[in-house]
Scaffold this motif. Structure first.
Motif, PDB file in Angstrom:
ATOM      1  N   CYS A 203      13.372   2.115  13.474  1.00 32.85           N
ATOM      2  CA  CYS A 203      13.207   0.705  13.093  1.00 32.85           C
ATOM      3  C   CYS A 203      13.758   0.365  11.721  1.00 32.85           C
ATOM      4  O   CYS A 203      13.562  -0.746  11.251  1.00 32.85           O
ATOM      5  N   TYR A 204      14.449   1.301  11.058  1.00 31.34           N
ATOM      6  CA  TYR A 204      14.957   1.029   9.714  1.00 31.34           C
ATOM      7  C   TYR A 204      16.430   0.642   9.791  1.00 31.34           C
ATOM      8  O   TYR A 204      17.318   1.493   9.880  1.00 31.34           O
ATOM      9  N   PHE A 205      16.660  -0.659   9.729  1.00 25.57           N
ATOM     10  CA  PHE A 205      18.022  -1.163   9.905  1.00 25.57           C
ATOM     11  C   PHE A 205      18.813  -1.123   8.596  1.00 25.57           C
ATOM     12  O   PHE A 205      19.911  -1.663   8.519  1.00 25.57           O
TER      13      PHE A 205
ATOM     14  N   GLY B 243       0.800  -1.222   0.000  1.00 13.78           N
ATOM     15  CA  GLY B 243       0.000   0.000   0.000  1.00 13.78           C
ATOM     16  C   GLY B 243       0.830   1.268   0.000  1.00 13.78           C
ATOM     17  O   GLY B 243       0.294   2.366  -0.169  1.00 13.78           O
ATOM     18  N   ASP B 244       2.152   1.145   0.175  1.00 15.04           N
ATOM     19  CA  ASP B 244       3.010   2.334   0.286  1.00 15.04           C
ATOM     20  C   ASP B 244       3.447   2.831  -1.089  1.00 15.04           C
ATOM     21  O   ASP B 244       3.431   2.093  -2.065  1.00 15.04           O
ATOM     22  N   GLU B 245       3.881   4.076  -1.107  1.00 12.29           N
ATOM     23  CA  GLU B 245       4.631   4.657  -2.220  1.00 12.29           C
ATOM     24  C   GLU B 245       4.064   4.288  -3.600  1.00 12.29           C
ATOM     25  O   GLU B 245       4.763   3.694  -4.414  1.00 12.29           O
ATOM     26  N   ALA B 246       2.792   4.635  -3.809  1.00 13.51           N
ATOM     27  CA  ALA B 246       2.164   4.349  -5.097  1.00 13.51           C
ATOM     28  C   ALA B 246       1.886   5.677  -5.804  1.00 13.51           C
ATOM     29  O   ALA B 246       0.861   6.316  -5.544  1.00 13.51           O
TER      30      ALA B 246
HETATM   31  C1  ACM Z   1       8.550   1.609   3.047  1.00 17.63           C
HETATM   32  O1  ACM Z   1       9.636   1.755   3.613  1.00 17.63           O
HETATM   33  N1  ACM Z   1       8.370   2.048   1.823  1.00 17.63           N
HETATM   34  C2  ACM Z   1       7.425   0.957   3.702  1.00 17.63           C
END
Ligand code: ACM
Length: 761
Positions: free
Chosen positions: A420-422, A328-331
C-alpha cells in the motif's frame, strides 16, 4: 476479457427506418469491477431525446446532468421520450446501487446519496472519455443495455496524502478527491502535520504556521546520497481554515469523508520549532530540512496536553469526521529517556517504560477525543505499551499490528508498506523517477488480500478496509503525486471494492488500458507500464535461455542481442533466446512500426557459478526475497539504486552463509559481489566476507577473509582474490554489520544486509 482496448462491439442495425447504419457500442470496462454485471441485448441511444428525473436526489442529479451535457446533449427536445432516472430504493444497503440500462430508460437506484454517487460514477465510465473535458462531438452515444448490481466489499476505502513533506494547493487536493470518488473509495486521509512542515492554520497558535509551516531549505536528491546537499531555498505553505472548510465541503459533496491526521507524539518537530516549550529540552530547534525520523517529540507535560487539546478543538470544528487520526508512529524515546520529568511521570503513573509513556500519551488524547464524541485512528505503534481502549489501528509495518489489534477486538485498516505504499518504486527500469526505495509494482498491489490469513472468521470482521499511502518526500509537485498514485490507486480501489472472485489481473490490465484514455483526456500524469517488456532467466543449468514477455499479448516484442536499440526491423521475439556468453539484451513492445513502452535492457554476466545450485543456512527476510536464492548466481546484477528488485536479497539481523555447488571440480581464483549501503533505510554493508573451499561439501578450508571498511557509497563492491584453487563447493560467509549506532536512523535496531550476484571466476 483480454485485449479489449479496442473491443468495440459492432452492431449493424437499421436506424431512422430507412438506411442501414453501423452503431458502435463500447462494452463496459469498469474499475473497480462491479459485483454483478449482466449484459442484455440492445443499447440505449444517448441524445437530445432524453430527459432526467432526479427529484429524490437533486444534488446528485446536477452531477449527472453535467456528465450528460458534457456527452454532447446540450438541449433536450420537448418531445424527449427516453429517461434517465435517479431512484430511491430503501431495500438497498448504505453504499449499494443498481444501474439498469434498457432501450428507452436508464435507472440508477440506491437508498442513499452514497449509493447514487457510486451508480453515477459507474455510468460515467460507460460514457466515452470525451465527457471528461466536454469535447464530445454532437450526436448520439450508444450505451450497452445491462443490469449492474453493486456494493463494496469493505466499508473503509481510503487514500492518504502527506502534505507535510511537500505542499499541494487547494485545487490539487480537490483533484485528488475527485479521483478517490471516481474509484468509489470513500475516505481522504489528510496528513497535515510533519517534522518538515505544519500545514493547517490554528488560530490559537499562530506560530504553528508563521514558523512551523516553513523550512529554511530542502534536501536535494535521495537521502542515501552522501554527503547531504540542500537547495538553500525557503519552502512551505499551509491551508487557512477557510481553505480547509472549502475542501471538506467539496469532499462532502462527493460523499468523501476527510480524516485529518495531527501527528503525536512524534513527527512534531515543526510544532516544537514554533513552540519550543512543547519539547522536553525547551531548546529552540528548526523545522526539519531533510527526511527521516527525528528525536524532538512532544514532552508529555500538562501544557503539551493543553496545547494538543486546543489544537484538536479547532480541528474538530473544521472536520466533522467521526475519526481523527493521531499518528503515533515513529516516536524515538531518547528525549523521554533523558528527561527527569518523563522518568518521574513513568514512576508516578506506574508505567513500565517509555513505551508505557507513549501508551499513556495516546490514551489521554483518546479520552479527550472520545469525550467530544470522536474516535481515534493511529498507526500500529499505538499497540506498543498497551492499546487505547477504543482505538482503530492502521497497520503499516506489515500486517502484524492489524492481526494483534483485530484479535483484541479492535477495528483495523490494512495499509502495509508491502502492498500500500505508493511512494515506493513501481517499475525496475533505470529511467523511473526518484522514489524513496522499495518496490511495489501494480500487480503486487492488485494481489493484495486485506484480510490477514491469521484471523478467523469472527476476528476478520474487525477488518474495516484498506488504504493507499502517498508520502511525498520525493514528490515535489502534484504531477509527481499523480505519477506515483496512478494506476496503483486503481488497483487498490478494486481490492477494496470488488469481490475476490471477480478479480483477474490481466482483465484488470485490459480495463486499465481503456481507463488510461480517460486519464489522458483529464490531463492526469499517470505511470504507464502496460507496454513494458519483462525479462526472465529460467534456472536452466546446462542450456541458458532468456525469456521476454509483456502484459498485453496482441503486441509484438522486438529485440537485439548486440546492445543496440531495437527497431521495427529487429526480430520479433517468439521463443526463449539462447545465451551462452555475456550479452546485453534490449527489447521493446511494438505496435506495427511504433514503439509503445520504454526500452528494456538486461546485461547477463556469465561466470562459473551461473545456474549452479546454491544453499543458504538462513533464508533471506520474506519481504526481500523476490528472486529467491538462485538470484545470487543467475548472471544478473541487482539495480544500482533499487535494493527491492528481484536480484538483491535482504537479510535482517542474520549473518549470511551461502554454499555454491559448482557441479564438478572447477579452477577458480576470484569471488566478487556487492552490498547495498543505504543507512537511512537501516541498510549497512557488512563487516567482513570470507570464502572457503571443499571437494566433498562437508569439510571447508583455505578460508580467504576480506574485511569491509565503512563507506558512504550506496554500493559497496567486495572482491576476494586468491591463488587459483580447484574446488567443487565454495562457502561464502558474510558477517553482518550488527546494531545501528546511536544518532542514526533506526538506532538500536539490527541493520539489514543486502547482497547482490556472487560472481565466481
Ligand atoms: C509511516 O509510514 N510512518 C506510518
Amino acid at each position: 476479457m483480454k485485449n479489449n482496448l479496442l473491443n468495440l462491439i459492432l452492431l449493424a442495425i437499421g436506424l431512422y427506418g430507412c438506411t442501414e447504419n453501423e452503431v458502435f457500442v463500447q462494452e463496459p470496462q469498469l474499475i473497480p469491477i462491479p459485483q454483478s454485471l449482466e449484459r442484455t441485448d440492445g443499447y440505449f441511444e444517448l441524445n437530445d431525446q432524453v430527459y432526467l428525473v432526479a427529484e429524490s436526489f437533486v444534488e446528485e442529479g446536477e452531477f449527472l446532468q453535467k456528465l450528460i451535457t458534457n456527452a454532447g446533449v446540450k438541449e433536450i427536445t420537448d418531445t424527449a421520450s427516453k429517461s434517465i432516472r435517479l431512484e430511491k430504493n430503501e431495500a438497498l444497503s448504505d453504499e449499494e446501487y443498481t444501474l439498469t440500462i434498457q432501450e428507452k430508460d436508464i435507472a440508477i437506484a440506491a437508498s442513499t446519496s452514497k449509493g447514487i454517487y457510486h451508480g453515477i460514477q459507474t455510468f460515467r465510465q460507460l460514457l466515452p472519455p470525451c465527457v471528461e473535458d466536454a469535447s464530445c462531438n454532437e450526436g448520439s452515444i450508444y450505451l450497452p443495455n445491462l443490469i449492474i448490481k453493486d456494493a463494496p466489499r469493505f466499508g473503509y476505502r481510503g487514500m492518504h496524502l502527506d502534505v507535510g513533506r511537500h505542499f499541494f494547493d487547494v485545487e490539487d487536493i480537490k483533484k485528488y478527491i475527485d479521483m478517490i470518488a471516481m474509484l468509489k473509495m470513500n475516505t481522504f486521509h489528510w496528513h497535515l502535520t510533519e517534522d518538515q512542515g505544519w500545514r493547517i492554520e490554528i488560530k490559537k497558535y499562530p506560530k504553528l504556521t508563521s514558523v512551523g509551516a516553513y523550512r529554511n531549505e530542502t534536501l536535494v536528491g535521495h537521502y542515501n546520497d552522501q554527503p547531504h546537499q540542500f537547495d538553500g531555498k525557503r519552502y512551505g505553505g499551509f491551508y487557512t481554515q477557510e481553505q480547509v472548510k472549502e475542501i471538506v465541503a467539496y469532499a462532502n459533496g462527493l460523499n468523501i469523508t476527510v480524516i485529518p491526521e495531527i501527528e503525536l507524539p512524534g513527527h512534531s518537530q515543526a510544532a516544537i520549532a514554533a513552540y519550543p516549550h512543547l519539547g522536553c529540552t525547551g531548546e529552540q530547534i528548526d523545522v526539519a530540512t531533510k527526511w527521516g525520523i527525528f528525536e524532538e517529540i512532544y514532552c508529555p507535560k500538562e501544557e503539551t496536553f493543553q496545547f494538543l487539546q486546543d489544537v484538536l478543538d479547532e480541528v474538530m470544528e473544521l472536520f466533522p469526521s467521526e475519526y481523527i487520526h493521531i499518528g503515533g508512529d515513529e516516536a524515538p524515546k531518547i528525549r523521554w529517556k533523558q528527561s527527569d520529568f518523563c522518568q518521574e511521570l513513568i514512576k508516578k503513573e506506574g508505567l513500565v517504560d517509555e513505551h508505557g509513556l507513549q501508551s499513556y500519551f495516546i490514551k489521554r488524547i483518546e479520552t479527550y477525543l472520545n469525550s467530544k464524541g470522536r474516535k481515534i485512528i493511529g498507526w500500529d505503534e499505538i499497540l506498543e505499551g498497551g492499546l487505547a481502549p477504543n482505538a482503530t489501528v492502521m497497520s503499516w509495518r506489515g500486517v502484524k499490528g492489524a492481526v494483534d489489534a483485530a484479535k483484541q477486538g479492535h477495528q483495523v485498516i490494512l495499509s502495509p508498506t508491502s502492498h500500500c505504499y505508493f511512494d515506493y518504486y513501481q517499475h525496475d527500469g533505470e529511467e523511473e523517477p526518484l522514489a524513496i526505495g522499495g518496490f511495489l509494482p501494480l500487480e503486487k498491489v492488485y494481489g493484495f488480500e486485506p484480510i490477514p490469513s491469521e484471523l478467523n472468521v469472527e476476528e476478520s470482521k474487525n477488518v474495516w478496509g484498506t488504504q493507499g499511502n502517498v508520502w511525498t518526500e520525493y514528490m515535489p509537485d502534484y504531477k509527481k503525486v499523480q505519477y506515483m498514485a496512478y494506476p496503483r490507486m486503481m488497483a487498490l480501489s478494486e481490492v477494496a471494492w470488488s469481490q475476490k472472485e471477480n478479480m483477474d489481473y490481466l482483465d484488470f490490465v485490459s480495463r486499465l488500458a481503456h481507463f488510461q484514455e480517460r486519464l489522458d483526456v483529464m490531463g492526469i500524469n499517470y505511470a504507464n507500464h502496460l507496454y513494458e517488456v519483462h525479462g526472465n532467466l529460467p534456472n536452466a543449468q546446462e542450456q541458458q535461455t532468456f525469456e521476454l514477455s509483456t502484459l498485453l499479448s496482441d503486441k509484438d516484442i522486438r529485440y537485439t542481442t548486440n546492445g543496440k536499440q531495437p527497431t521495427k526491423e529487429s526480430p520479433v521475439y517468439s521463443y526463449p533466446i539462447p545465451v551462452g556468453k555475456s550479452v546485453t539484451i534490449k527489447a521493446a513492445v511494438f505496435e506495427d512500426t511504433k514503439q509503445l513502452g520504454s526500452t528494456f535492457s538486461q546485461d547477463l554476466h556469465m561466470h562459473k557459478a551461473v545456474g549452479k545450485e546454491v544453499s543458504l543456512a538462513i533464508a533471506p527476510n520474506k519481504t526481500y526475497d523476490a528472486g529467491g536464492k538462485q538470484a545470487l548466481v543467475n548472471s544478473i546484477n541487482g539495480s544500482n539504486s533499487r535494493f527491492g528488485d528481484q536480484e538483491w536479497l535482504g537479510f535482517w539481523g542474520d549473518n549470511i552463509e551461502a554454499v555454491i555447488d559448482l557441479g564438478e571440480e572447477t579452477p577458480i581464483k576470484e569471488v566478487k559481489t556487492r552490498f547495498f549501503n543505504a543507512n537511512g533505510q537501516w541498510i549497512y554493508a557488512p563487516k567482513a566476507l570470507s570464502v572457503s573451499f571443499s571437494l566433498d561439501g562437508k569439510t571447508f578450508d583455505k578460508a580467504q577473509h576480506v574485511a569491509i571498511s565503512k563507506s558512504d557509497d550506496s554500493l559497496v563492491p567486495v572482491t576476494a582474490t586468491f591463488e587459483p584453487v580447484s574446488t567443487r563447493y565454495l562457502k561464502i560467509q558474510v558477517e553482518k554489520y550488527g546494531l545501528i549506532p546511536d544518532g542514526k536512523q533506526g538506532a538500536g535496531n539490527q541493520a539489514w544486509t543486502f547482497i547482490d550476484e556472487i560472481h565466481v571466476n
